[in-house]
Motif scaffolding. Structure first.
Motif, mmCIF file in Angstrom:
data_model
loop_
_atom_site.group_PDB
_atom_site.id
_atom_site.type_symbol
_atom_site.label_atom_id
_atom_site.label_comp_id
_atom_site.label_asym_id
_atom_site.label_seq_id
_atom_site.Cartn_x
_atom_site.Cartn_y
_atom_site.Cartn_z
ATOM 1 N N GLY A 111 0.826 -1.212 -0.003
ATOM 2 C CA GLY A 111 0.086 -0.098 -0.075
ATOM 3 C C GLY A 111 0.739 1.209 -0.134
ATOM 4 O O GLY A 111 2.042 1.391 -0.037
ATOM 5 N N ASN A 112 0.209 2.513 0.194
ATOM 6 C CA ASN A 112 0.450 3.704 0.066
ATOM 7 C C ASN A 112 1.295 3.767 1.427
ATOM 8 O O ASN A 112 0.670 3.530 2.543
ATOM 9 C CB ASN A 112 -0.389 4.652 -0.107
ATOM 10 C CG ASN A 112 0.511 6.068 -0.249
ATOM 11 O OD1 ASN A 112 1.347 6.110 -0.819
ATOM 12 N ND2 ASN A 112 -0.021 7.060 0.476
ATOM 13 N N GLU A 113 2.632 4.475 1.540
ATOM 14 C CA GLU A 113 3.347 4.759 2.637
ATOM 15 C C GLU A 113 3.540 6.420 2.741
ATOM 16 O O GLU A 113 3.870 6.914 1.743
ATOM 17 C CB GLU A 113 4.493 3.962 3.044
ATOM 18 C CG GLU A 113 4.388 2.625 3.079
ATOM 19 C CD GLU A 113 5.630 1.887 3.368
ATOM 20 O OE1 GLU A 113 6.507 2.495 3.903
ATOM 21 O OE2 GLU A 113 5.525 0.638 3.401
ATOM 22 N N GLU A 114 3.502 7.058 3.919
ATOM 23 C CA GLU A 114 3.905 8.351 4.204
ATOM 24 C C GLU A 114 4.892 8.656 4.863
ATOM 25 O O GLU A 114 5.115 7.902 6.116
ATOM 26 C CB GLU A 114 2.526 9.247 4.655
ATOM 27 C CG GLU A 114 1.155 8.937 3.962
ATOM 28 C CD GLU A 114 0.955 9.740 2.875
ATOM 29 O OE1 GLU A 114 2.010 10.583 2.501
ATOM 30 O OE2 GLU A 114 -0.174 9.944 2.245
ATOM 31 N N TYR A 115 6.027 9.632 4.391
ATOM 32 C CA TYR A 115 7.073 9.831 5.172
ATOM 33 C C TYR A 115 6.751 11.132 5.909
ATOM 34 O O TYR A 115 6.144 11.974 5.478
ATOM 35 C CB TYR A 115 8.394 9.957 4.322
ATOM 36 C CG TYR A 115 8.932 9.046 3.497
ATOM 37 C CD1 TYR A 115 8.418 7.571 3.741
ATOM 38 C CD2 TYR A 115 9.609 9.034 2.462
ATOM 39 C CE1 TYR A 115 9.028 6.509 3.026
ATOM 40 C CE2 TYR A 115 10.270 7.924 1.758
ATOM 41 C CZ TYR A 115 10.015 6.875 1.795
ATOM 42 O OH TYR A 115 10.683 5.558 1.133
#
Ligand code: GLN
Length: 252
Positions: free
Chosen positions: A209-213
């Motif tokens: 899935g999408n990951e956010e830093y």
């Protein structure tokens, strides 16, 4: 004679001080220590002429700008990725900037800033390996970096893997035929594929899935978090972060 030397010395000091004030611009109010793990190109890596000392990359440039925005000198403490959150809790550093994905587990022990970058895990494999999706890793052997979200992904899938301290070690395992694949963050994977002939990236957004830093600060350090957020939001709005992304992702 002595007196004139003293006068000349005093005049010199005055000139030097004026020059420094002009050259150094605004005086900073203390330092902000960012912890990172400089093994994660294009976000953080060691280079001959880095943005802060020998440290370079998207995150390091962001850290420097945050320092300027909050009128503090940004310093970098390089350590193992696994040690970063502990170092934050021990007050050894003020903030973590390390391409760190916001996860529920991490958010239990630290506070995260406004996210500044979206990423995903991808598979690196050899050309012609036949690996086309995450499911194809089921009967294969995968290398991941210890403590990275890539490790969590492969643990959750329940597939065979080995973890290493550095992304470059994983890639060497793959190049040397000791494993079939590496699961790692997308931008870093692109760097490794560009640097090593015969490797390809396989994406599987349905599984990864999408990951956010985001930047992490100690739990409850709202004062610093608010300042960091104001700086990040400014950099997102004025295109600074997008420009840094383009610059470091296309650089050799
Ligand atoms: N985004 C990954 C994580 O948070 C890897 C970060 C890194 O290696 N610096 O686990």
């Amino acid at each position: 004679m002595k007196k004139s030397i003293r006068i000349i010395a005093a005049a010199l000091i005055a000139v030097l001080m004026t020059a420094c004030l002009t050259a150094c611009g605004k005086k900073t109010e203390g330092t902000i220590k960012f912890g990172t793990n400089a093994e994660f190109p294009p976000f953080e890596f060691v280079a001959a002429n880095g943005v802060i000392g020998e440290f370079d990359g998207i995150d390091i440039a962001i850290a420097k700008q945050i320092g300027e925005d909050i009128n503090m000198e940004a310093k970098i403490e390089n350590m193992e990725f696994d040690s970063l959150l502990v170092a934050l809790q021990n007050k050894q550093i003020d903030a973590v900037i390390a391409g760190m994905t916001v996860t529920e587990e991490r958010a239990e022990s630290v506070d995260f800033s406004t996210p500044y970058y979206s990423a995903t895990q991808v598979i690196i494999t050899k050309e012609g390996s036949g690996i086309k999706s995450a499911a194809d890793l089921a009967d294969k052997f995968t290398s991941v970096v210890q403590g990275y979200t890539g490790e969590t992904c492969i643990v959750d899938l329940g597939y065979r893997y080995e973890s290493f301290k550095k992304g470059t070690e994983c890639v060497m395992e793959l190049v040397n035929g000791k494993c079939d694949a590496v699961v790692i963050d997308s931008a870093t994977a692109s760097k490794y594929v560009a640097d090593n002939k015969g490797l390809v990236i396989v994406e599987d957004p349905a599984v990864f899935g999408n990951e956010e830093y985001a930047i992490a600060v100690a739990k409850g350090n709202k004062e610093l978090l608010d300042k960091i957020n104001a700086s990040i939001e400014k950099m997102l709005a004025n295109g600074t972060i997008a420009t840094l992304g383009d610059k470091y992702c296309s650089a050799e």
